[in-house]
Every structure is written in structure tokens, then in C-alpha cells.
Motif scaffolding. Sequence first.
Motif, PDB file in Angstrom:
ATOM      1  N   PRO A 295     -34.643 -13.240  38.271  1.00 36.22           N
ATOM      2  CA  PRO A 295     -33.858 -12.994  38.391  1.00 36.22           C
ATOM      3  C   PRO A 295     -34.281 -11.435  37.451  1.00 36.22           C
ATOM      4  CG  PRO A 295     -35.404 -14.024  36.696  1.00 36.22           C
ATOM      5  CD  PRO A 295     -35.369 -14.690  38.401  1.00 36.22           C
ATOM      6  N   GLY A 296     -35.366 -11.239  38.149  1.00 37.63           N
ATOM      7  CA  GLY A 296     -35.924  -9.360  38.008  1.00 37.63           C
ATOM      8  C   GLY A 296     -36.451  -9.124  36.332  1.00 37.63           C
ATOM      9  N   ILE A 297     -36.026  -8.371  36.036  1.00 38.96           N
ATOM     10  CA  ILE A 297     -36.019  -7.702  34.837  1.00 38.96           C
ATOM     11  C   ILE A 297     -35.588  -7.354  34.131  1.00 38.96           C
ATOM     12  CG2 ILE A 297     -37.074  -5.869  33.607  1.00 38.96           C
ATOM     13  CD1 ILE A 297     -38.841  -4.462  36.155  1.00 38.96           C
ATOM     14  N   ILE A 298     -35.373  -8.370  32.450  1.00 37.23           N
ATOM     15  CA  ILE A 298     -34.406  -8.435  31.959  1.00 37.23           C
ATOM     16  C   ILE A 298     -34.592  -7.715  30.907  1.00 37.23           C
ATOM     17  CG2 ILE A 298     -32.935 -10.118  30.421  1.00 37.23           C
ATOM     18  CD1 ILE A 298     -33.169 -12.550  32.023  1.00 37.23           C
ATOM     19  N   SER A 299     -33.463  -6.561  30.839  1.00 43.63           N
ATOM     20  CA  SER A 299     -33.320  -5.801  29.907  1.00 43.63           C
ATOM     21  C   SER A 299     -33.042  -5.939  28.330  1.00 43.63           C
ATOM     22  CB  SER A 299     -33.483  -4.007  30.360  1.00 43.63           C
ATOM     23  OG  SER A 299     -33.821  -4.036  31.408  1.00 43.63           O
ATOM     24  N   SER A 300     -33.569  -5.326  27.594  1.00 45.99           N
ATOM     25  CA  SER A 300     -33.785  -6.017  26.332  1.00 45.99           C
ATOM     26  C   SER A 300     -32.538  -5.151  25.834  1.00 45.99           C
ATOM     27  CB  SER A 300     -34.688  -5.789  25.006  1.00 45.99           C
ATOM     28  OG  SER A 300     -35.086  -4.574  25.366  1.00 45.99           O
ATOM     29  N   GLY A 301     -32.361  -3.770  26.369  1.00 46.70           N
ATOM     30  CA  GLY A 301     -30.924  -3.238  26.504  1.00 46.70           C
ATOM     31  C   GLY A 301     -30.619  -2.938  27.120  1.00 46.70           C
ATOM     32  N   HIS A 302     -30.530  -0.986  27.268  1.00 46.78           N
ATOM     33  CA  HIS A 302     -30.143  -0.481  29.137  1.00 46.78           C
ATOM     34  C   HIS A 302     -31.222  -0.356  29.914  1.00 46.78           C
ATOM     35  CE1 HIS A 302     -25.999   0.614  27.658  1.00 46.78           C
ATOM     36  NE2 HIS A 302     -26.844   1.421  26.770  1.00 46.78           N
TER      37      HIS A 302
ATOM     38  N   LEU B 259     -33.558 -13.190  25.921  1.00 48.67           N
ATOM     39  CA  LEU B 259     -34.653 -12.942  26.320  1.00 48.67           C
ATOM     40  C   LEU B 259     -35.749 -13.690  26.640  1.00 48.67           C
ATOM     41  CD1 LEU B 259     -34.507  -8.815  24.705  1.00 48.67           C
ATOM     42  CD2 LEU B 259     -33.903 -10.342  26.710  1.00 48.67           C
ATOM     43  N   PRO B 260     -36.069 -13.504  27.549  1.00 48.45           N
ATOM     44  CA  PRO B 260     -37.551 -14.480  27.722  1.00 48.45           C
ATOM     45  C   PRO B 260     -38.930 -14.442  26.555  1.00 48.45           C
ATOM     46  CG  PRO B 260     -36.969 -12.939  30.128  1.00 48.45           C
ATOM     47  CD  PRO B 260     -36.018 -12.401  29.070  1.00 48.45           C
ATOM     48  N   HIS B 261     -38.967 -12.991  26.323  1.00 48.36           N
ATOM     49  CA  HIS B 261     -39.696 -12.795  24.893  1.00 48.36           C
ATOM     50  C   HIS B 261     -39.232 -12.027  24.254  1.00 48.36           C
ATOM     51  CE1 HIS B 261     -41.212  -9.443  27.127  1.00 48.36           C
ATOM     52  NE2 HIS B 261     -41.026  -9.840  28.245  1.00 48.36           N
TER      53      HIS B 261
ATOM     54  N   MET C 122     -36.832 -18.869  25.776  1.00 50.50           N
ATOM     55  CA  MET C 122     -35.721 -17.697  25.627  1.00 50.50           C
ATOM     56  C   MET C 122     -35.721 -17.630  23.504  1.00 50.50           C
ATOM     57  SD  MET C 122     -35.021 -17.320  28.790  1.00 50.50           S
ATOM     58  CE  MET C 122     -33.959 -16.075  28.560  1.00 50.50           C
ATOM     59  N   VAL C 123     -35.592 -16.378  23.805  1.00 53.35           N
ATOM     60  CA  VAL C 123     -35.622 -16.005  22.280  1.00 53.35           C
ATOM     61  C   VAL C 123     -34.040 -14.996  22.124  1.00 53.35           C
ATOM     62  CG1 VAL C 123     -37.007 -14.424  20.229  1.00 53.35           C
ATOM     63  CG2 VAL C 123     -38.420 -15.565  22.954  1.00 53.35           C
ATOM     64  N   LEU C 124     -33.390 -15.383  21.386  1.00 53.78           N
ATOM     65  CA  LEU C 124     -32.310 -14.771  20.923  1.00 53.78           C
ATOM     66  C   LEU C 124     -32.350 -13.346  20.368  1.00 53.78           C
ATOM     67  CD1 LEU C 124     -28.851 -15.148  21.034  1.00 53.78           C
ATOM     68  CD2 LEU C 124     -29.256 -16.284  18.971  1.00 53.78           C
ATOM     69  N   VAL C 125     -32.077 -12.571  20.826  1.00 53.35           N
ATOM     70  CA  VAL C 125     -32.842 -11.321  20.035  1.00 53.35           C
ATOM     71  C   VAL C 125     -31.437 -10.186  19.869  1.00 53.35           C
ATOM     72  CG1 VAL C 125     -33.928  -8.950  20.411  1.00 53.35           C
ATOM     73  CG2 VAL C 125     -35.117 -11.709  21.182  1.00 53.35           C
ATOM     74  N   GLN C 126     -31.568  -9.524  18.752  1.00 54.64           N
ATOM     75  CA  GLN C 126     -30.260  -8.719  18.431  1.00 54.64           C
ATOM     76  C   GLN C 126     -30.779  -6.968  19.341  1.00 54.64           C
ATOM     77  OE1 GLN C 126     -29.336  -7.804  14.227  1.00 54.64           O
ATOM     78  NE2 GLN C 126     -27.391  -7.117  15.236  1.00 54.64           N
ATOM     79  N   VAL C 127     -29.580  -6.560  20.356  1.00 58.23           N
ATOM     80  CA  VAL C 127     -30.286  -5.359  21.457  1.00 58.23           C
ATOM     81  C   VAL C 127     -29.414  -4.534  20.815  1.00 58.23           C
ATOM     82  CG1 VAL C 127     -30.972  -7.603  22.787  1.00 58.23           C
ATOM     83  CG2 VAL C 127     -28.721  -6.756  22.984  1.00 58.23           C
ATOM     84  N   TRP C 128     -28.011  -4.530  20.526  1.00 57.07           N
ATOM     85  CA  TRP C 128     -27.021  -3.683  20.198  1.00 57.07           C
ATOM     86  C   TRP C 128     -26.443  -3.401  18.672  1.00 57.07           C
ATOM     87  CZ3 TRP C 128     -28.043  -0.953  23.813  1.00 57.07           C
ATOM     88  CH2 TRP C 128     -27.963  -1.225  25.140  1.00 57.07           C
ATOM     89  N   ASP C 129     -25.453  -2.875  17.863  1.00 57.27           N
ATOM     90  CA  ASP C 129     -25.879  -2.912  16.488  1.00 57.27           C
ATOM     91  C   ASP C 129     -23.973  -2.770  16.970  1.00 57.27           C
ATOM     92  OD1 ASP C 129     -24.742  -0.493  16.398  1.00 57.27           O
ATOM     93  OD2 ASP C 129     -27.109   0.456  15.952  1.00 57.27           O
TER      94      ASP C 129
END
Length: 221
Positions: free
Chosen positions: A85-92, A184-186, A1-8
Amino acid sequence: MVLVQVWDFPVRLMHWALVLFVLLSWWSAENDFHEIHVWSGYAVLSLVLARLYWGLFGSTSARFANFVRGPRTIWAYTRQVFNRPGIISSGHNPMGALSVVLMLGLLLAQPALGLFAKDIDGLHSGPLSRLVSFKAGRVIAELHHLTFELLLIFIVLHVAAVAFYVLYKRDGIIAAMISGYKNLPHAPETNRSFAPLSRAALALGVAIIFVLSLHFLGLAL
């Protein structure tokens, strides 16, 4: 799992501020605090206008063009929504994007209608109600009430969807809307850019000035 900034920060601030002021608008209307209701409505309108601007010219993840999808994509996503878990979206995700657009539309219409709504006895009319006839103002007041009923339905559906994603799909969307980060997975395939806070502050400031000008226009009528 990768920690990603998705929302400002602007997206998160406007999201939670809208939650606060919608609740305040509902509470003030239920308890006949007209002045509080008017000013909380101004706050909602200012925040929505700023969010619409941010959806056009803000950070990559906040722009409508980057997350609003067509019917085919929405339908394809709907068919697998119960997968875990299905598709994990990086945003909406596509369904969430549709919800955002509808919610913003209702949140824009609600205070906009309130500006022109007329009360039966004329005591609690909107600040711009003198610009319309009594009959038109009463129709607008009914639409103002109806829009809020629709908004309540969407809020309940939104809360239920959030609970579904958190509890069933183990998707940390609430934590992401608080911290701005999500596991996120990637890493996202597309590069993300975050607009400067000064641009968001300017957008919100212009929105507030515009809404206040409507208030003073109402006082001058």
C-alpha cells in the motif's frame, strides 16, 4: 487501523464548492450564459481567496506550511508511489501538495483574468475590462482561455490520480474528503488543531465582499 480526522469542514466545503462552480463556469461559457458565467467566476474567486487564507491561518492539516514539501521530499515519495500500500498520508502527500498549489494558482488566475478580458464585439467583456485597452483586453482574454485549457488538463490528471489512489493503492481519499475522517495505520505523530468555523465563515465573508466590490466597481466605470 486508527480512524483519524484529517480534514475539517471548511476544507471539504470549499473543495466540493469549487468542483461545482468550476463545472458551472465551464457549462455557462459553452452555452453562452454570460451572466451565469460571471457570477460563477465570482464564486470561484471568492472560494480560492478563502482557501488561500485557510492555508495560512486555518486548521493544522489545511496549512500549506504543514504539507507543502521541497523537491527532495517529492522525488523520494515519487520513487515509491507504485508500492502497495505504500505510504498512507494523513493529509496531502508530497505529490498531492504540489498539485494543490498548482491547482489553486490556476483557479486564482482564471477568474482574475476574466475580470479584465475583452470580447471581440464588446458584449461579453469582463466587469473590469474598461480599465485596460482593447488590445490588452484581447490578450487577457486569450490568457483566460489558455488558463482554462491548462486547468482542464490538471483536472483530468487530478481525477486520474484520485482513481489511482482509490483503486490501486486502496487509499480512501474520496471518503476522507466527504466525511473528514480516514483510516490510518497509526495516529499522526504531530498534534492537530482545528480552527473554529467562525474564522472560516469570516474569511469567506470577507472574500465575498471583496469580490462583490470588484463587481460594483465595474458597474461604476
